[in-house]
Design a protein around this motif. Structure first.
Motif, PDB file in Angstrom:
ATOM      1  N   TYR A  33      24.279   2.268  36.733  1.00  0.00           N
ATOM      2  CA  TYR A  33      23.947   3.846  37.042  1.00  0.00           C
ATOM      3  C   TYR A  33      24.482   4.567  35.894  1.00  0.00           C
ATOM      4  O   TYR A  33      25.768   4.322  35.276  1.00  0.00           O
ATOM      5  CB  TYR A  33      24.894   4.162  38.265  1.00  0.00           C
ATOM      6  N   PRO A  38      21.710  10.243  38.615  1.00  0.00           N
ATOM      7  CA  PRO A  38      20.860   9.991  39.717  1.00  0.00           C
ATOM      8  C   PRO A  38      19.260   9.576  39.254  1.00  0.00           C
ATOM      9  O   PRO A  38      18.942   8.962  39.974  1.00  0.00           O
ATOM     10  CB  PRO A  38      20.988  11.420  40.685  1.00  0.00           C
ATOM     11  N   TYR A  39      19.036  10.308  38.041  1.00  0.00           N
ATOM     12  CA  TYR A  39      17.693  10.055  37.678  1.00  0.00           C
ATOM     13  C   TYR A  39      17.625   8.909  36.431  1.00  0.00           C
ATOM     14  O   TYR A  39      16.872   8.994  35.442  1.00  0.00           O
ATOM     15  CB  TYR A  39      17.253  11.381  37.150  1.00  0.00           C
ATOM     16  N   VAL A  89      18.766   5.187  36.731  1.00  0.00           N
ATOM     17  CA  VAL A  89      19.448   4.215  37.644  1.00  0.00           C
ATOM     18  C   VAL A  89      18.649   3.028  37.721  1.00  0.00           C
ATOM     19  O   VAL A  89      17.549   2.979  37.882  1.00  0.00           O
ATOM     20  CB  VAL A  89      19.853   4.861  38.847  1.00  0.00           C
ATOM     21  N   LEU A 147      14.626   3.924  37.845  1.00  0.00           N
ATOM     22  CA  LEU A 147      14.148   5.275  37.775  1.00  0.00           C
ATOM     23  C   LEU A 147      14.907   5.869  36.586  1.00  0.00           C
ATOM     24  O   LEU A 147      16.061   6.012  36.424  1.00  0.00           O
ATOM     25  CB  LEU A 147      14.719   6.345  39.177  1.00  0.00           C
TER      26      LEU A 147
END
Lengths: 134, 159
Positions: free
Chosen positions: B108, B111-112, B114, B130
């Motif tokens: 990670y 959030p965009y 990962v 993603l």
């Protein structure tokens, strides 16, 4: 409590209660694992509509009592963002949670579920459980 | 570490000569290999312990407060093999579990940006990446080595 609309509008906010600590990242975002719909074909959420903040947390607390689990928080997402991922949300009121709904329309393929869950997780906002909720 | 058949494996390095130069090179290679393995093993110990802790926490049905399936011994063994097969240069992932009893590893950045991969009891790797608007996902059988494509997706996240 007034009856809720039968159709969930695109701007409604939905909450997914988080009952497993490993689904929360160190930066207070939620992992996609929280959105994998198994063993059911649908994913349980609670509609915010008509609920005050404390009432929403009380529902989360009830879930933990029913499930004998610990509540860590909830992650919120707008209905529109669910629908943009090819899913839908239908109201499924329960005796102890009139605001209960299911996210439906999941594909069976696990890797496709994961990419959808990644996108939903990316757009959801996590809130830790307030200290006054046991 | 070398790549073959689109997988990463550790080579057994053998030198053919017997002269002093060859012996010196062989000795240096062996020292380097031992050093590398000991470093990696120390790192692995931590992640294995975390893996066992999580598997134990999730070894009964309903561990997620809903109706999740338990993590079983076979899934745990598969996950252990997956971790052991990761190239040493790869950053350690975080570990979690999905409601179907799959153990998951996540790399990670945000959030965009990962990558998440799940390993099942039937030795399948289900992955999704993603990066901005770019989405990649798929399923492959895990046969003791990690496909090159998956390593590339991980390094896209970790840099």
């Amino acid at each position: 409590m007034n009856s809720l609309p039968d159709v969930i509008s695109d701007d409604e906010i939905l909450a997914r209660f988080i009952l497993f600590s490993k689904w929360i990242r160190s930066d207070n975002t939620v992992k996609p694992d929280a959105f994998i719909p198994h063993p059911h074909i649908d994913l349980s959420v609670t509609r915010h509509i008509g609920l005050k903040e404390n009432e929403l947390w009380e529902i989360g607390k009830d879930v933990t009592i029913l499930r004998q689990a610990k509540l860590y928080g909830r992650t919120d997402i707008q209905s529109l963002k669910i629908r943009k991922n090819g899913l839908d949300i239908i109201p499924v009121p329960l005796p102890n949670n009139k605001n209960h709904a299911n996210i439906t329309g999941w594909v069976k393929d696990k890797s496709q579920q994961k990419i959808i869950a990644l996108q939903i997780a990316a757009q959801s906002i996590f809130t830790s459980k307030p200290v006054n909720i046991s | 570490m070398i790549m073959t058949n689109n997988c990463y494996i550790y080579p057994n390095i053998i030198t053919s000569g017997t002269g002093p130069a060859n012996q010196y090179i062989s000795g240096q290679i062996e020292k380097w290999r031992e050093h590398l393995e000991s470093c990696f093993c120390l790192g692995l110990q931590d992640i294995f312990e975390e893996l066992y802790t999580i598997a134990e926490e999730c070894n009964k049905a309903g561990w997620d407060g809903y109706d999740a399936m338990p993590v079983n011994e076979i899934t745990l063994q598969n996950a252990r093999q997956f971790i052991a097969a990761l190239p040493t240069k790869i950053q350690k992932p975080t570990i979690s579990v999905e409601p179907d009893g799959c153990l998951t590893f996540e790399w990670y950045h945000s959030p965009y940006r990962v990558f998440s991969i799940s390993i099942s009891q039937d030795s399948y790797l289900h992955y999704a990446s993603l990066v901005g608007n770019n989405k990649k996902y798929g399923t492959v059988k895990f046969l003791d080595c990690i496909p090159k494509d998956i390593i590339m997706l991980i390094t896209e996240i970790t840099g």
